[in-house]
Design an enzyme around this catalytic site. Sequence first.
Site, mmCIF file in Angstrom:
data_model
loop_
_atom_site.group_PDB
_atom_site.id
_atom_site.type_symbol
_atom_site.label_atom_id
_atom_site.label_comp_id
_atom_site.label_asym_id
_atom_site.label_seq_id
_atom_site.Cartn_x
_atom_site.Cartn_y
_atom_site.Cartn_z
ATOM 1 N N ASP A 198 0.875 -1.200 0.234
ATOM 2 C CA ASP A 198 0.191 -0.011 -0.173
ATOM 3 C C ASP A 198 0.850 1.138 0.047
ATOM 4 O OD1 ASP A 198 -1.768 2.106 0.461
ATOM 5 O OD2 ASP A 198 -2.858 1.039 2.041
ATOM 6 N N GLU A 258 0.894 2.346 12.936
ATOM 7 C CA GLU A 258 0.004 2.435 12.070
ATOM 8 C C GLU A 258 -0.982 1.440 12.602
ATOM 9 O OE1 GLU A 258 -2.611 0.819 10.208
ATOM 10 O OE2 GLU A 258 -1.350 -0.083 8.710
ATOM 11 N N GLU A 270 -10.918 -3.443 14.940
ATOM 12 C CA GLU A 270 -9.812 -4.311 15.479
ATOM 13 C C GLU A 270 -9.441 -3.347 16.825
ATOM 14 O OE1 GLU A 270 -6.834 -4.939 12.677
ATOM 15 O OE2 GLU A 270 -7.722 -6.733 12.218
ATOM 16 N N HIS A 300 -5.397 0.066 1.096
ATOM 17 C CA HIS A 300 -5.908 -1.241 1.291
ATOM 18 C C HIS A 300 -7.066 -1.128 2.445
ATOM 19 C CE1 HIS A 300 -3.443 -0.694 5.166
ATOM 20 N NE2 HIS A 300 -4.131 -1.666 5.705
#
Length: 383
Positions: free
Chosen positions: A81, A174, A183, A323
């Site tokens: 990405d 990240e 998440e 992504h």
Amino acid sequence: MDRGKDSNRDANGGLAEATASRLRFDSDEEAGEVEMEVERPDAEGEEEQAAAEVIGSDKTSADYYFDSYSHFGIHEEMLKDIVRTKTYQNVITQSSFLIKDKIVLDVGAGTGILSLFCAKAGAKHVYAIECSQMADMANEIVKANGYSNVITVIKGKVEEIELPVPKVDVIISEWMGYFLLFENMLNTVLYARDKWLTDDGVVLPDRASLHLTAIEDAEYKEDKIEFWNNVYGFDMSCIKKQAMMEPLVDTVDANQIVTNCRLLKTMDISKMTPGDASFTVPFKLTAQRNDYIHALVAYFDVSFTKCHKLMGFSTGPRSKATHWKQTVLYLEDVITICEGETLTGSMTVAPNKNNPRDIDIKLKYSINGHRCQVSRTQFYKMR
């Protein structure tokens, strides 16, 4: 419509891409005639040794579901990405004053790419925390590139490990997931910030914002949602309700956008608390043309405001694809909207009580237009 037939849409929210990459390797071989080979006496031992050298090779597909970041495929996707990886690289190299001679903590280091960028930019030391089996591979990568004296890979959960130092100057991570918050890794970054970051320390990135727009998407909604009404002559519409509740992660064509784009929520990672990741916010979307609305689309922007000049990237449909793609929430109603009319409502976002890594979304929307009057509440779950 550019999507539809050729689109690789992800109907499963979070880990579908990693799962898909695994399935390409885990699928059964096609049935066929197989030639028998006679094993050498030491062949079994050699195979065991070769398997042991592959990190995480003893894991099953079920293990990967719970520890997906042990699999190299998802890291390959993230590294490729360019928007994501090059932005971080540019932030570190072009604003090296943030990194040089500083102690850096890399939260969720993965392959260690951000740690390597920081080491190359002159960091005094980098502590790379990774809880998956990829930590073992990251350690090998650090050694292979000659940074073992600068980067220390620590395998474990941020909430459970101890650092060799009391404080760090920089936290880089990240952490963003689909819909920004999927998440729930943000809370891990906030935990690390509160425990280890110096009073004048820097979090990279330090700003994130969630945005909303509305799209026309008749072809794909028909293919993915209405399909269940008649499956080879049978009524399977009970599945349709489930399909409606699961947001899709996909790349939206900018030509599908019907309304303006509105800011839902801004987060200051340097100051926010974990509770700020749960919120209810109003929205008002104004139609820019006469059209139909089949879904709302959420995306996020990330900013690094401590650099010499503002840096960051957007995951919106009018920006270069990442992504993360965008998150599509289909509406039960097909809304007919005229230019200048507004779709109003509110969105409530919170971690799921049973699994905090999942996200529960409550959407209220209404329109009182010339051709359409609707008021409804829908619930979604990203999992």
